[in-house]
Design an enzyme around this catalytic site. Structure first.
Site, PDB file in Angstrom:
ATOM      1  N   LYS A  13      -3.598  -4.633   7.829  1.00  0.00           N
ATOM      2  CA  LYS A  13      -2.997  -3.576   7.010  1.00  0.00           C
ATOM      3  C   LYS A  13      -3.546  -2.191   7.365  1.00  0.00           C
ATOM      4  CE  LYS A  13      -2.252  -6.711   3.067  1.00  0.00           C
ATOM      5  NZ  LYS A  13      -2.560  -6.974   1.629  1.00  0.00           N
ATOM      6  N   TYR A  53       7.606  -8.559   1.464  1.00  0.00           N
ATOM      7  CA  TYR A  53       7.056  -8.811   0.130  1.00  0.00           C
ATOM      8  C   TYR A  53       8.140  -9.082  -0.913  1.00  0.00           C
ATOM      9  CZ  TYR A  53       2.295  -7.611   1.607  1.00  0.00           C
ATOM     10  OH  TYR A  53       1.052  -7.607   2.208  1.00  0.00           O
ATOM     11  N   ASN A 116      -6.968  -4.741   0.846  1.00  0.00           N
ATOM     12  CA  ASN A 116      -7.709  -5.951   1.224  1.00  0.00           C
ATOM     13  C   ASN A 116      -7.472  -6.368   2.679  1.00  0.00           C
ATOM     14  OD1 ASN A 116      -5.175  -6.954   1.014  1.00  0.00           O
ATOM     15  ND2 ASN A 116      -5.602  -8.418  -0.612  1.00  0.00           N
ATOM     16  N   HIS A 119      -2.836  -9.336   5.706  1.00  0.00           N
ATOM     17  CA  HIS A 119      -1.857 -10.257   5.104  1.00  0.00           C
ATOM     18  C   HIS A 119      -1.755 -11.480   6.006  1.00  0.00           C
ATOM     19  CE1 HIS A 119       1.921 -11.884   3.593  1.00  0.00           C
ATOM     20  NE2 HIS A 119       2.204 -12.085   4.873  1.00  0.00           N
ATOM     21  N   GLU A 130       8.599 -14.226   7.345  1.00  0.00           N
ATOM     22  CA  GLU A 130       7.865 -13.003   7.680  1.00  0.00           C
ATOM     23  C   GLU A 130       7.923 -12.659   9.170  1.00  0.00           C
ATOM     24  OE1 GLU A 130       4.073 -14.059   6.060  1.00  0.00           O
ATOM     25  OE2 GLU A 130       4.808 -13.922   3.997  1.00  0.00           O
TER      26      GLU A 130
HETATM   27  P1  IDP Z   1      -2.344 -12.459  -0.587  1.00  0.00           P
HETATM   28  O1  IDP Z   1      -2.239 -11.219   0.268  1.00  0.00           O
HETATM   29  O2  IDP Z   1      -3.763 -12.966  -0.664  1.00  0.00           O
HETATM   30  O3  IDP Z   1      -1.348 -13.525  -0.217  1.00  0.00           O
HETATM   31  P2  IDP Z   1      -0.641 -11.890  -2.887  1.00  0.00           P
HETATM   32  O4  IDP Z   1      -0.858 -12.404  -4.278  1.00  0.00           O
HETATM   33  O5  IDP Z   1       0.493 -12.471  -2.105  1.00  0.00           O
HETATM   34  O6  IDP Z   1      -2.024 -12.007  -2.098  1.00  0.00           O
HETATM   35  O7  IDP Z   1      -0.416 -10.312  -3.041  1.00  0.00           O
HETATM   36  C1  IDP Z   1       0.059  -9.555  -1.954  1.00  0.00           C
HETATM   37  C2  IDP Z   1      -0.787  -8.305  -1.829  1.00  0.00           C
HETATM   38  O8  IDP Z   1      -0.505  -7.454  -2.944  1.00  0.00           O
HETATM   39  C3  IDP Z   1      -2.295  -8.522  -1.888  1.00  0.00           C
HETATM   40  O9  IDP Z   1      -2.840  -8.864  -0.627  1.00  0.00           O
HETATM   41  C4  IDP Z   1      -2.785  -7.171  -2.358  1.00  0.00           C
HETATM   42  O10 IDP Z   1      -2.826  -6.232  -1.275  1.00  0.00           O
HETATM   43  C5  IDP Z   1      -1.679  -6.753  -3.309  1.00  0.00           C
HETATM   44  N1  IDP Z   1      -1.961  -7.103  -4.712  1.00  0.00           N
HETATM   45  C6  IDP Z   1      -1.911  -8.333  -5.281  1.00  0.00           C
HETATM   46  N2  IDP Z   1      -2.193  -8.284  -6.590  1.00  0.00           N
HETATM   47  C7  IDP Z   1      -2.412  -6.974  -6.861  1.00  0.00           C
HETATM   48  C8  IDP Z   1      -2.757  -6.260  -8.081  1.00  0.00           C
HETATM   49  O11 IDP Z   1      -2.890  -6.822  -9.155  1.00  0.00           O
HETATM   50  N3  IDP Z   1      -2.914  -4.907  -7.945  1.00  0.00           N
HETATM   51  C9  IDP Z   1      -2.756  -4.250  -6.762  1.00  0.00           C
HETATM   52  N4  IDP Z   1      -2.422  -4.881  -5.613  1.00  0.00           N
HETATM   53  C10 IDP Z   1      -2.255  -6.224  -5.663  1.00  0.00           C
HETATM   54 MG    MG Z   2       0.729 -13.581  -0.383  1.00  0.00          MG
END
Ligand code: IDP
Ligand code: MG
Length: 154
Positions: A13, A53, A116, A119, A130
């Site tokens: 990212k 997404y 984070n 992805h 994807e």
């Molecule tokens: P993942 O990336 O570990 O699969 P997902 O639940 O699919 O996690 O969420 C997609 C992305 O959305 C996360 O990697 C993070 O960057 C963002 N995200 C998820 N939950 C939150 C939140 O509560 N606040 C802000 N960003 C979030």
């Molecule tokens: Mg995810």
């Protein structure tokens, strides 16, 4: 059942590209013995981010996630190897910074739920969805890694 040629889609990212972590993140994938089969630097468009997404559409964080993913270049990759989907999820670490373990990409380098760093597809179905957002079939290469006989014994 193990699958030695399973593929997964990863997106490094914008926060990781800006922080100069691309080399170290790809290094962790290579260190595990997984094979890079496609790789490019991309300025993700809002349309691509929305397709990637679409499962999160309507969630409170959706708009800010799309904005973040499009805010600066990312690195898109396809990785191949034994159980690549679940292994890459383990190497990435948990989504939340207080749950990701040291030694994982997120556990070592991320303090924030949204920023984070990476992805990764969470299933074969999400990979199929994807990968088509970012790559054409001819951009994904088939080749043999000479090291494989030292990585897979059985
Ligand atoms: P993942 O990336 O570990 O699969 P997902 O639940 O699919 O996690 O969420 C997609 C992305 O959305 C996360 O990697 C993070 O960057 C963002 N995200 C998820 N939950 C939150 C939140 O509560 N606040 C802000 N960003 C979030
Ligand atoms: Mg995810």
């Amino acid at each position: 059942m193990t699958q030695d040629n399973e593929r997964t889609f990863l997106l490094i990212k914008p926060d990781a590209v800006q922080r100069g972590l691309v080399g170290r993140i790809i290094g962790k994938i290579e260190d595990k013995g997984l094979k890079l089969v496609a790789l490019k630097l991309v300025q993700v468009t809002p349309e691509q981010a929305a397709r990637q997404y679409e499962c999160h559409k309507g969630r409170p964080f959706y708009d800010s996630l799309i904005q973040f993913i499009c805010s600066s270049p990312s690195v898109a990759m396809v990785i191949e190897g034994r159980n690549a989907v679940s292994i890459c999820r383990k190497i990435m670490g948990a989504t939340a910074p207080d749950e990701s373990q040291p030694g994982t990409i997120r556990g070592d380098f991320s303090l924030d739920l949204k920023h984070n760093l990476i992805h990764g597809s969470d299933s074969a179905e999400s990979f199929a969805h994807e990968v088509a957002v970012y790559f054409t079939a001819d951009e994904i290469l088939n080749y043999h890694l000479d090291l494989e006989r030292w990585i897979y014994y059985s």
